[in-house]
Motif scaffolding. Structure first.
Motif, PDB file in Angstrom:
ATOM      1  N   GLN A  80       0.776  -1.123  -0.043  1.00 20.97           N
ATOM      2  CA  GLN A  80       0.113  -0.066   0.127  1.00 20.97           C
ATOM      3  C   GLN A  80       0.742   1.345   0.049  1.00 20.97           C
ATOM      4  N   LEU A  81       0.173   2.084  -0.790  1.00 24.54           N
ATOM      5  CA  LEU A  81       1.206   3.408  -0.900  1.00 24.54           C
ATOM      6  C   LEU A  81       0.402   4.567  -0.639  1.00 24.54           C
TER       7      LEU A  81
ATOM      8  N   GLY B  20       9.295   5.635  -7.338  1.00 20.78           N
ATOM      9  CA  GLY B  20       9.122   6.940  -8.279  1.00 20.78           C
ATOM     10  C   GLY B  20       8.045   7.904  -7.977  1.00 20.78           C
ATOM     11  N   TRP B  21       7.920   9.095  -8.683  1.00 24.44           N
ATOM     12  CA  TRP B  21       6.753   9.710  -8.487  1.00 24.44           C
ATOM     13  C   TRP B  21       6.469   9.900 -10.173  1.00 24.44           C
ATOM     14  N   TYR B  22       4.887   9.827 -10.540  1.00 24.91           N
ATOM     15  CA  TYR B  22       4.600  10.405 -11.705  1.00 24.91           C
ATOM     16  C   TYR B  22       3.418  11.265 -11.792  1.00 24.91           C
ATOM     17  N   ARG B  23       3.100  11.889 -12.736  1.00 24.12           N
ATOM     18  CA  ARG B  23       2.121  12.674 -12.511  1.00 24.12           C
ATOM     19  C   ARG B  23       1.099  12.663 -14.062  1.00 24.12           C
ATOM     20  N   GLN B  24      -0.103  13.068 -13.679  1.00 25.37           N
ATOM     21  CA  GLN B  24      -0.875  13.303 -15.036  1.00 25.37           C
ATOM     22  C   GLN B  24      -1.748  14.374 -15.098  1.00 25.37           C
ATOM     23  N   ALA B  25      -1.806  15.142 -16.000  1.00 30.10           N
ATOM     24  CA  ALA B  25      -2.229  16.556 -15.965  1.00 30.10           C
ATOM     25  C   ALA B  25      -3.652  16.179 -16.888  1.00 30.10           C
ATOM     26  N   PRO B  26      -4.608  17.027 -16.601  1.00 30.14           N
ATOM     27  CA  PRO B  26      -5.945  16.694 -17.501  1.00 30.14           C
ATOM     28  C   PRO B  26      -5.728  16.750 -18.852  1.00 30.14           C
ATOM     29  N   GLY B  27      -6.107  15.565 -19.653  1.00 31.22           N
ATOM     30  CA  GLY B  27      -6.227  15.406 -20.842  1.00 31.22           C
ATOM     31  C   GLY B  27      -4.779  15.073 -21.397  1.00 31.22           C
TER      32      GLY B  27
ATOM     33  N   TYR C 174       1.247  10.744  -8.497  1.00 34.28           N
ATOM     34  CA  TYR C 174       1.163   9.366  -8.118  1.00 34.28           C
ATOM     35  C   TYR C 174       2.709   8.824  -7.576  1.00 34.28           C
ATOM     36  N   CYS C 175       2.582   8.220  -6.449  1.00 31.93           N
ATOM     37  CA  CYS C 175       3.823   7.377  -5.937  1.00 31.93           C
ATOM     38  C   CYS C 175       3.788   6.121  -6.645  1.00 31.93           C
TER      39      CYS C 175
ATOM     40  N   TYR D 225       3.016  -0.956  -8.229  1.00 33.05           N
ATOM     41  CA  TYR D 225       2.180  -0.656  -7.228  1.00 33.05           C
ATOM     42  C   TYR D 225       1.935   0.789  -7.200  1.00 33.05           C
ATOM     43  N   TRP D 226       0.786   1.378  -7.281  1.00 34.91           N
ATOM     44  CA  TRP D 226       0.395   2.746  -7.365  1.00 34.91           C
ATOM     45  C   TRP D 226      -0.179   3.184  -6.403  1.00 34.91           C
ATOM     46  N   GLY D 227      -0.049   4.414  -5.770  1.00 36.22           N
ATOM     47  CA  GLY D 227      -0.789   5.121  -4.778  1.00 36.22           C
ATOM     48  C   GLY D 227      -2.140   5.759  -5.274  1.00 36.22           C
ATOM     49  N   GLN D 228      -2.888   6.392  -4.570  1.00 40.24           N
ATOM     50  CA  GLN D 228      -4.422   6.743  -5.208  1.00 40.24           C
ATOM     51  C   GLN D 228      -4.159   8.275  -5.689  1.00 40.24           C
TER      52      GLN D 228
END
Length: 114
Positions: free
Chosen positions: A3-4, A35-42, A94-95, A103-106
């Motif tokens: 769990q993250l 790692g850290w990822y990110r997602q912007a709208p679209g 996201y972590c 595994y990804w965090g919320q």
């Protein structure tokens, strides 16, 4: 079960700073590449930064010199210090524990706006 749990997101003005935290459980944290990822709208999800068990780091070109990823193995926590934030940094962050499976965090929302 891995769990993250991310925390630390919020609203910040351009030029400001935030520190994200990700607490990991159910895994031998010190052995994990995180790692850290990110997602912007679209937009597609993109890698922001990654840190190996030995604390070697890699960054996306867009955040080099502004963001710093670090880890505290005693606390099972990975951090993302974000400085000189820009509106383009607005995204859900996201972590991730890399590997197969990953595994990804919320996710935690970061909004950079005046």
């Amino acid at each position: 079960q891995v769990q993250l749990a991310e925390s630390g997101g919020g609203l910040v003005q351009p030029g400001g700073s935030l520190r994200l935290s990700c607490l990991a459980s159910g895994t031998i944290f010190r052995l994990n590449t995180m790692g850290w990822y990110r997602q912007a709208p679209g937009k597609q999800r993109e890698l922001v930064a990654i840190i190996s068990p030995g604390s070697d780091t890699e960054y996306a070109d867009s955040v080099k010199g502004r963001f710093t990823i670090s880890r505290d193995n005693a606390k099972n926590t990975v951090y993302l210090q974000m400085n000189s934030l820009k509106p383009d940094d607005t995204a859900v962050y996201y972590c991730v524990k890399t590997g197969t499976p990953a595994y990804w965090g919320q996710g935690t929302q970061v909004t950079v706006s005046s």
